[in-house]
Design an enzyme around this catalytic site. Sequence first.
Site, PDB file in Angstrom:
ATOM      1  N   LYS A 211      42.200 -25.725  86.245  1.00 27.21           N
ATOM      2  CA  LYS A 211      43.481 -24.896  85.711  1.00 27.21           C
ATOM      3  C   LYS A 211      44.631 -24.803  86.608  1.00 27.21           C
ATOM      4  CE  LYS A 211      44.845 -20.818  85.048  1.00 27.21           C
ATOM      5  NZ  LYS A 211      46.507 -21.306  84.973  1.00 27.21           N
ATOM      6  N   GLY A 264      45.420 -17.737  95.543  1.00 29.28           N
ATOM      7  CA  GLY A 264      46.557 -16.965  94.751  1.00 29.28           C
ATOM      8  C   GLY A 264      46.426 -15.481  95.279  1.00 29.28           C
ATOM      9  N   SER A 265      46.990 -14.538  94.525  1.00 27.18           N
ATOM     10  CA  SER A 265      47.024 -13.196  95.067  1.00 27.18           C
ATOM     11  C   SER A 265      45.517 -12.705  95.251  1.00 27.18           C
ATOM     12  CB  SER A 265      47.878 -12.295  94.195  1.00 27.18           C
ATOM     13  OG  SER A 265      47.053 -12.114  92.796  1.00 27.18           O
ATOM     14  N   GLU A 287      40.928 -18.309  98.593  1.00 29.69           N
ATOM     15  CA  GLU A 287      42.156 -18.070  99.607  1.00 29.69           C
ATOM     16  C   GLU A 287      43.222 -17.312  99.037  1.00 29.69           C
ATOM     17  OE1 GLU A 287      45.979 -20.492 101.278  1.00 29.69           O
ATOM     18  OE2 GLU A 287      44.671 -21.688 100.127  1.00 29.69           O
ATOM     19  N   CYS A 316      51.214 -19.303 101.382  1.00 28.70           N
ATOM     20  CA  CYS A 316      50.518 -17.960 101.839  1.00 28.70           C
ATOM     21  C   CYS A 316      50.538 -17.934 103.428  1.00 28.70           C
ATOM     22  CB  CYS A 316      49.024 -18.308 101.165  1.00 28.70           C
ATOM     23  SG  CYS A 316      48.546 -19.941 101.459  1.00 28.70           S
ATOM     24  N   GLU A 413      52.889  -9.117 100.750  1.00 31.43           N
ATOM     25  CA  GLU A 413      53.040 -10.402 100.854  1.00 31.43           C
ATOM     26  C   GLU A 413      54.241 -10.893  99.780  1.00 31.43           C
ATOM     27  OE1 GLU A 413      50.780 -14.680 100.386  1.00 31.43           O
ATOM     28  OE2 GLU A 413      50.250 -13.363  99.014  1.00 31.43           O
TER      29      GLU A 413
END
Length: 515
Positions: A211, A264-265, A287, A316, A413
């Site tokens: 996805k 992602g977050s 990650e 990131c 972040e």
Amino acid sequence: MAIHTHELLLGGEREREREMADHISGNSDSPVKLPTIKFTRLFINGEFVDSVSGKTFETIDPRTGGVIARVAEGDKEDVDLAVRAARQAFDDGPWPRMSGAARGRIMIKYADLIEEHIEELAALDAIDAGKLFSQGKAVDIPTVANLIRYYAGAADKIHGETLKMSRELQGYTLREPIGVAGHIIPWNFPSSMFFMMSAPALAAGCTMIVKPAEQTPLSALFYADLANKAGVPAGVLNVITGFGPTAGAAIASHMDVDKVCFTGSTEVGRKIMQAAATSNLKQVSLELGGKSPLLIFDDADVDKAADLALLGGEICVAGSRVFVQAGIYDEFVKKLKEKAKDWVVGDPFDPRSRLGPQVDKQQFDKILSYIEHGKREGATLLTGGKPIGKTGYFIEPTVFTDVKEEMMIATDEIFGPVMSLMKFDTIEEAIKKANNTKYGLAAGIVTQNLDVANTVSRSIRAGTIWINCYFAFDQDCSYGGYKMSGFGRHLGLEALHKFLQVKSVVTPIYNSPWL
């Protein structure tokens, strides 16, 4: 990994602002022909199909804010179909039953096809994600092809072990493909992340559902078509475009998905883990966020250190907290400001551009909001800090000085071109400041002293440490996080092993002359 890695800083003088606005508005010639959008439907079981609901969503060009195309909106029902195809391909299909060498040959053909379409793929990521076309063409897409070849070469080198048992038993281990994998990839590196997840899974003999981020679906669908052309069997690689709370959540909670990988977050990473735990306890690799420190010591080459510090943006591992030892702090700030003036924000197809737009309006607004927070909390704006132009999502790369560790710009972040400069006196203070974060993805050290480099690299709690370099990724060097930056590794053989599980096989032995 490299397009937004070069989102570097430049000054905010008014004449530079006007020059950059002209550059963005199209007052430059680009020889690149924009790509035709060939694929907008879901890819399930070797075919492009409409979503069950018939719904579509817009994918936006961040250069203009305009619509590129409407793409099929996958949901739970579509994920169910894709998982069913992947499960059948794994349980009954040829892919996990092929020799590793046979899988490798198909993967090499896949890589060759990608190389034949480098310009088209780089252009898709440029219009969909705002990534620099020149970097995509020279770095990202060629690196993707080589990464597939790396894992193709590993596919026939998956070995177990012969065990030295302590009694009259013979034992050995097998490394077996884990089964059906779900890959939920981010928008900042749509091509690179597609294959950091899928290439080792393919080599291991897994089947999968990918996805892509809803902001950047176009290249993923193109890669699905090339997989089909390369001979990857139907059902092995499926692509569901759609949104995280629907399609992504359906993958994470699906009872017939054996492993889910997410980049992602941290916030969404928690939800992925919860969904995995409350469904079938599938394995999870994450990650997640980062607030990586770059530590620059007094003996550093200031010119080189400034170049390294300027690397940042929608990545990131960006060194967004830059700590400079007091003895060179003032010289470093001056050098940084000088170098920043040479960087140009503009259309990602223009070869003069060193920084393209942010991916969408939501991210654009988020970055500007953090810049305002920095001002309100008392940090000093050294350069940048404002949007550029009247269309698209362009922002001046931004540097703050006089930053305190508790400020939001130093703790959160931001995932954009915003740097926080801070000062330190001793090695011990630098280590303490570097570790004063909930994240632990990466860190950089700039020094000519080997003892300092060794001490600091062993003291920082992060998954990757770069010494006198930054963003030094390689296909054989795994990376991943400590603490709230997640767990599991991309790249290297570590990434292959996370798609394999170990089975122990034991039989008795009789009348052996030795144990």
